[in-house]
Write a protein that holds these residues in place. Structure first.
Motif, PDB file in Angstrom:
ATOM      1  N   THR A 177     -31.345 -24.458 -22.149  1.00  0.00           N
ATOM      2  CA  THR A 177     -30.784 -25.141 -23.318  1.00  0.00           C
ATOM      3  C   THR A 177     -30.974 -26.647 -23.243  1.00  0.00           C
ATOM      4  OG1 THR A 177     -29.113 -23.419 -23.659  1.00  0.00           O
ATOM      5  CG2 THR A 177     -28.664 -25.577 -24.628  1.00  0.00           C
ATOM      6  N   CYS A 178     -30.689 -27.219 -22.074  1.00  0.00           N
ATOM      7  CA  CYS A 178     -30.714 -28.678 -21.929  1.00  0.00           C
ATOM      8  C   CYS A 178     -32.125 -29.234 -21.689  1.00  0.00           C
ATOM      9  CB  CYS A 178     -29.811 -29.101 -20.776  1.00  0.00           C
ATOM     10  SG  CYS A 178     -28.062 -28.709 -21.014  1.00  0.00           S
ATOM     11  N   MET A 179     -32.944 -28.506 -20.953  1.00  0.00           N
ATOM     12  CA  MET A 179     -34.241 -29.033 -20.544  1.00  0.00           C
ATOM     13  C   MET A 179     -35.421 -28.345 -21.228  1.00  0.00           C
ATOM     14  SD  MET A 179     -33.711 -29.899 -16.536  1.00  0.00           S
ATOM     15  CE  MET A 179     -32.511 -31.151 -16.031  1.00  0.00           C
ATOM     16  N   GLY A 180     -35.118 -27.316 -22.013  1.00  0.00           N
ATOM     17  CA  GLY A 180     -36.176 -26.630 -22.743  1.00  0.00           C
ATOM     18  C   GLY A 180     -36.624 -25.350 -22.067  1.00  0.00           C
ATOM     19  N   ASP A 181     -36.981 -24.374 -22.870  1.00  0.00           N
ATOM     20  CA  ASP A 181     -37.433 -23.079 -22.346  1.00  0.00           C
ATOM     21  C   ASP A 181     -38.680 -23.200 -21.489  1.00  0.00           C
ATOM     22  OD1 ASP A 181     -35.384 -21.694 -23.523  1.00  0.00           O
ATOM     23  OD2 ASP A 181     -36.535 -21.057 -25.273  1.00  0.00           O
ATOM     24  N   ASP A 182     -39.464 -24.277 -21.703  1.00  0.00           N
ATOM     25  CA  ASP A 182     -40.764 -24.386 -21.031  1.00  0.00           C
ATOM     26  C   ASP A 182     -40.706 -25.106 -19.688  1.00  0.00           C
ATOM     27  OD1 ASP A 182     -42.138 -23.118 -23.169  1.00  0.00           O
ATOM     28  OD2 ASP A 182     -42.065 -24.990 -24.297  1.00  0.00           O
ATOM     29  N   ARG A 183     -39.590 -25.729 -19.364  1.00  0.00           N
ATOM     30  CA  ARG A 183     -39.492 -26.449 -18.074  1.00  0.00           C
ATOM     31  C   ARG A 183     -39.582 -25.430 -16.936  1.00  0.00           C
ATOM     32  NH1 ARG A 183     -37.186 -31.542 -16.118  1.00  0.00           N
ATOM     33  NH2 ARG A 183     -37.098 -32.155 -18.309  1.00  0.00           N
ATOM     34  N   ARG A 184     -40.465 -25.675 -15.986  1.00  0.00           N
ATOM     35  CA  ARG A 184     -40.625 -24.726 -14.883  1.00  0.00           C
ATOM     36  C   ARG A 184     -39.428 -24.787 -13.927  1.00  0.00           C
ATOM     37  NH1 ARG A 184     -46.431 -25.044 -12.134  1.00  0.00           N
ATOM     38  NH2 ARG A 184     -45.790 -27.223 -11.895  1.00  0.00           N
ATOM     39  N   VAL A 185     -38.951 -23.599 -13.576  1.00  0.00           N
ATOM     40  CA  VAL A 185     -37.787 -23.476 -12.701  1.00  0.00           C
ATOM     41  C   VAL A 185     -38.097 -22.444 -11.623  1.00  0.00           C
ATOM     42  CG1 VAL A 185     -35.335 -22.863 -12.566  1.00  0.00           C
ATOM     43  CG2 VAL A 185     -36.206 -24.075 -14.577  1.00  0.00           C
ATOM     44  N   ARG A 261     -46.729 -20.748 -30.363  1.00  0.00           N
ATOM     45  CA  ARG A 261     -47.547 -19.572 -30.037  1.00  0.00           C
ATOM     46  C   ARG A 261     -48.981 -19.729 -30.534  1.00  0.00           C
ATOM     47  NH1 ARG A 261     -44.648 -14.292 -32.104  1.00  0.00           N
ATOM     48  NH2 ARG A 261     -46.605 -13.432 -31.278  1.00  0.00           N
ATOM     49  N   LEU A 262     -49.148 -20.306 -31.718  1.00  0.00           N
ATOM     50  CA  LEU A 262     -50.473 -20.407 -32.322  1.00  0.00           C
ATOM     51  C   LEU A 262     -51.307 -21.549 -31.752  1.00  0.00           C
ATOM     52  CD1 LEU A 262     -49.580 -19.793 -36.080  1.00  0.00           C
ATOM     53  CD2 LEU A 262     -50.769 -18.212 -34.542  1.00  0.00           C
ATOM     54  N   TYR A 263     -50.647 -22.676 -31.454  1.00  0.00           N
ATOM     55  CA  TYR A 263     -51.402 -23.884 -31.114  1.00  0.00           C
ATOM     56  C   TYR A 263     -51.169 -24.383 -29.683  1.00  0.00           C
ATOM     57  CZ  TYR A 263     -51.478 -23.783 -36.212  1.00  0.00           C
ATOM     58  OH  TYR A 263     -51.602 -23.391 -37.511  1.00  0.00           O
ATOM     59  N   GLY A 264     -50.240 -23.762 -28.983  1.00  0.00           N
ATOM     60  CA  GLY A 264     -50.035 -24.134 -27.591  1.00  0.00           C
ATOM     61  C   GLY A 264     -49.064 -25.269 -27.341  1.00  0.00           C
ATOM     62  N   GLY A 265     -48.386 -25.748 -28.366  1.00  0.00           N
ATOM     63  CA  GLY A 265     -47.393 -26.794 -28.160  1.00  0.00           C
ATOM     64  C   GLY A 265     -46.099 -26.230 -27.595  1.00  0.00           C
ATOM     65  N   LYS A 266     -45.169 -27.122 -27.236  1.00  0.00           N
ATOM     66  CA  LYS A 266     -43.873 -26.696 -26.732  1.00  0.00           C
ATOM     67  C   LYS A 266     -42.891 -26.623 -27.895  1.00  0.00           C
ATOM     68  CE  LYS A 266     -44.330 -28.525 -22.051  1.00  0.00           C
ATOM     69  NZ  LYS A 266     -43.711 -29.370 -21.010  1.00  0.00           N
ATOM     70  N   LYS A 267     -42.252 -25.468 -28.046  1.00  0.00           N
ATOM     71  CA  LYS A 267     -41.409 -25.284 -29.228  1.00  0.00           C
ATOM     72  C   LYS A 267     -40.228 -26.238 -29.273  1.00  0.00           C
ATOM     73  CE  LYS A 267     -38.755 -21.380 -27.320  1.00  0.00           C
ATOM     74  NZ  LYS A 267     -38.416 -19.942 -27.498  1.00  0.00           N
ATOM     75  N   ASN A 268     -39.650 -26.567 -28.092  1.00  0.00           N
ATOM     76  CA  ASN A 268     -38.520 -27.494 -28.114  1.00  0.00           C
ATOM     77  C   ASN A 268     -38.952 -28.896 -28.527  1.00  0.00           C
ATOM     78  OD1 ASN A 268     -39.803 -27.399 -25.441  1.00  0.00           O
ATOM     79  ND2 ASN A 268     -38.292 -28.914 -24.835  1.00  0.00           N
ATOM     80  N   LEU A 269     -40.180 -29.292 -28.148  1.00  0.00           N
ATOM     81  CA  LEU A 269     -40.687 -30.601 -28.561  1.00  0.00           C
ATOM     82  C   LEU A 269     -41.011 -30.616 -30.050  1.00  0.00           C
ATOM     83  CD1 LEU A 269     -43.072 -31.487 -25.593  1.00  0.00           C
ATOM     84  CD2 LEU A 269     -40.733 -32.246 -25.978  1.00  0.00           C
ATOM     85  N   LEU A 270     -41.562 -29.491 -30.531  1.00  0.00           N
ATOM     86  CA  LEU A 270     -41.854 -29.399 -31.958  1.00  0.00           C
ATOM     87  C   LEU A 270     -40.569 -29.443 -32.779  1.00  0.00           C
ATOM     88  CD1 LEU A 270     -44.647 -26.699 -31.754  1.00  0.00           C
ATOM     89  CD2 LEU A 270     -44.926 -28.990 -32.708  1.00  0.00           C
ATOM     90  N   TYR A 271     -39.563 -28.740 -32.282  1.00  0.00           N
ATOM     91  CA  TYR A 271     -38.288 -28.730 -32.998  1.00  0.00           C
ATOM     92  C   TYR A 271     -37.686 -30.138 -33.048  1.00  0.00           C
ATOM     93  CZ  TYR A 271     -33.634 -27.185 -34.456  1.00  0.00           C
ATOM     94  OH  TYR A 271     -32.457 -27.005 -35.146  1.00  0.00           O
ATOM     95  N   GLN A 272     -37.747 -30.841 -31.908  1.00  0.00           N
ATOM     96  CA  GLN A 272     -37.216 -32.202 -31.865  1.00  0.00           C
ATOM     97  C   GLN A 272     -38.024 -33.118 -32.780  1.00  0.00           C
ATOM     98  OE1 GLN A 272     -34.349 -33.192 -30.221  1.00  0.00           O
ATOM     99  NE2 GLN A 272     -34.686 -34.980 -31.546  1.00  0.00           N
TER     100      GLN A 272
END
Length: 281
Positions: A177-185, A261-272
């Motif tokens: 939630t805080c760091m984005g779904d794409d941040r590696r953990v 999904r289509l273009y390879g961007g990060k959804k949380n960044l796109l949303y922001q």
């Protein structure tokens, strides 16, 4: 072993008894007393290695008298050892007050290198290890946990936390939630034990994976988060163009997910980006 009264800091195995270092065994066999976080948990370890040195409990709730009693042993010319339940003492374990008091009185403090969960996890995480920040245990309450995580969103160093197994799923959810779904953990669980698990995934995927397997919500956990990299957060103009087209027809959250999904961007960044750049009507 040295004759000077010394406080030895002795690591103990995280799980596999074969990880006990020989020098640590020698120290525990020869000191006058062992200060243990929990004498009941340490007794089987000492018995396994044939160590019959007397123990005293020394933990977070120990008072000044407990510290003074241990220092009295050193004042009499003897050495003592400090151990925790597992791993290296003082790494999110008790012992600071004893070490501080020993140094204040001029006694020698000698660390014995050995097992440490955060170092073991970092070495196998596949995340940058040249600079990292160990943050101990995250707050138990979600709001406090999110406040801390939000404050660390742009920390460039690899972040390392210890986490209780019954909170690990909530912890991963808050990280996503805080760091984005794409941040590696990375989740490093039960290090050196029979069911050791070390996995690295994007935060959202790791949260879902742990949620689907209750076995991953057991045992001792180390959570590592990839540091922030500003250059990774630059959206490609073509990705933005596609997102702008989609959000004219779809709710922004759905448009961000589809564009990712289509273009390879990060959804949380796109949303922001969508929040920062509303469509002009």
């Amino acid at each position: 072993m040295e004759q000077t009264p010394t406080l030895y800091i002795v690591p103990t195995p995280l799980g596999n008894l074969a990880d006990m270092v020989p020098r640590g065994i020698e120290v525990l066999q020869t000191v006058a007393r062992i200060a243990a976080e929990d004498t009941r948990r340490s007794a089987p370890l000492l018995a396994h290695f044939g160590i019959d040195t007397p123990m005293s409990a020394y933990h977070d709730h120990s008072d000044r008298q407990a510290t003074s009693r241990l220092l009295d042993i050193m004042r009499s010319g003897e050495s003592i050892a400090l151990i925790s339940d597992a791993g290296t003492p003082l790494i999110s374990d008790p012992g600071f007050r004893l070490v501080d008091a020993a140094l204040t009185e001029g006694f020698r403090v000698c660390p014995i290198p050995g097992p440490c969960a955060l170092v073991a996890a970092l070495s196998a995480a596949g995340l940058p290890s040249d600079r990292f920040s160990f943050e101990g245990f995250l707050p138990a309450k979600s709001q406090a946990r999110k406040t801390l995580l939000n404050a660390l969103v742009k920390e460039e160093r690899t972040l390392i936390f210890y986490e209780a197994p019954h909170r690990v799923l909530e912890c991963l959810d808050d990280i996503a939630t805080c760091m984005g779904d794409d941040r590696r953990v990375v989740l490093a669980r039960e290090i050196s034990k029979l069911y050791e698990t070390i996995v690295r995934m994007p935060a959202g995927q790791l949260r879902d994976w742990v949620a689907a397997d209750r076995n991953q919500q057991r045992g001792e956990c180390v959570v590592l988060i990839e540091g922030y990299h500003a250059q990774r957060d630059v959206l490609d103009p073509e990705v933005i163009k596609g997102f702008d087209i989609l959000r004219e027809e779809l709710p922004m959250k759905q448009a961000a997910a589809l564009a990712a999904r289509l273009y390879g961007g990060k959804k949380n960044l796109l949303y922001q980006y969508g929040l920062d750049n509303p469509i002009k009507i």
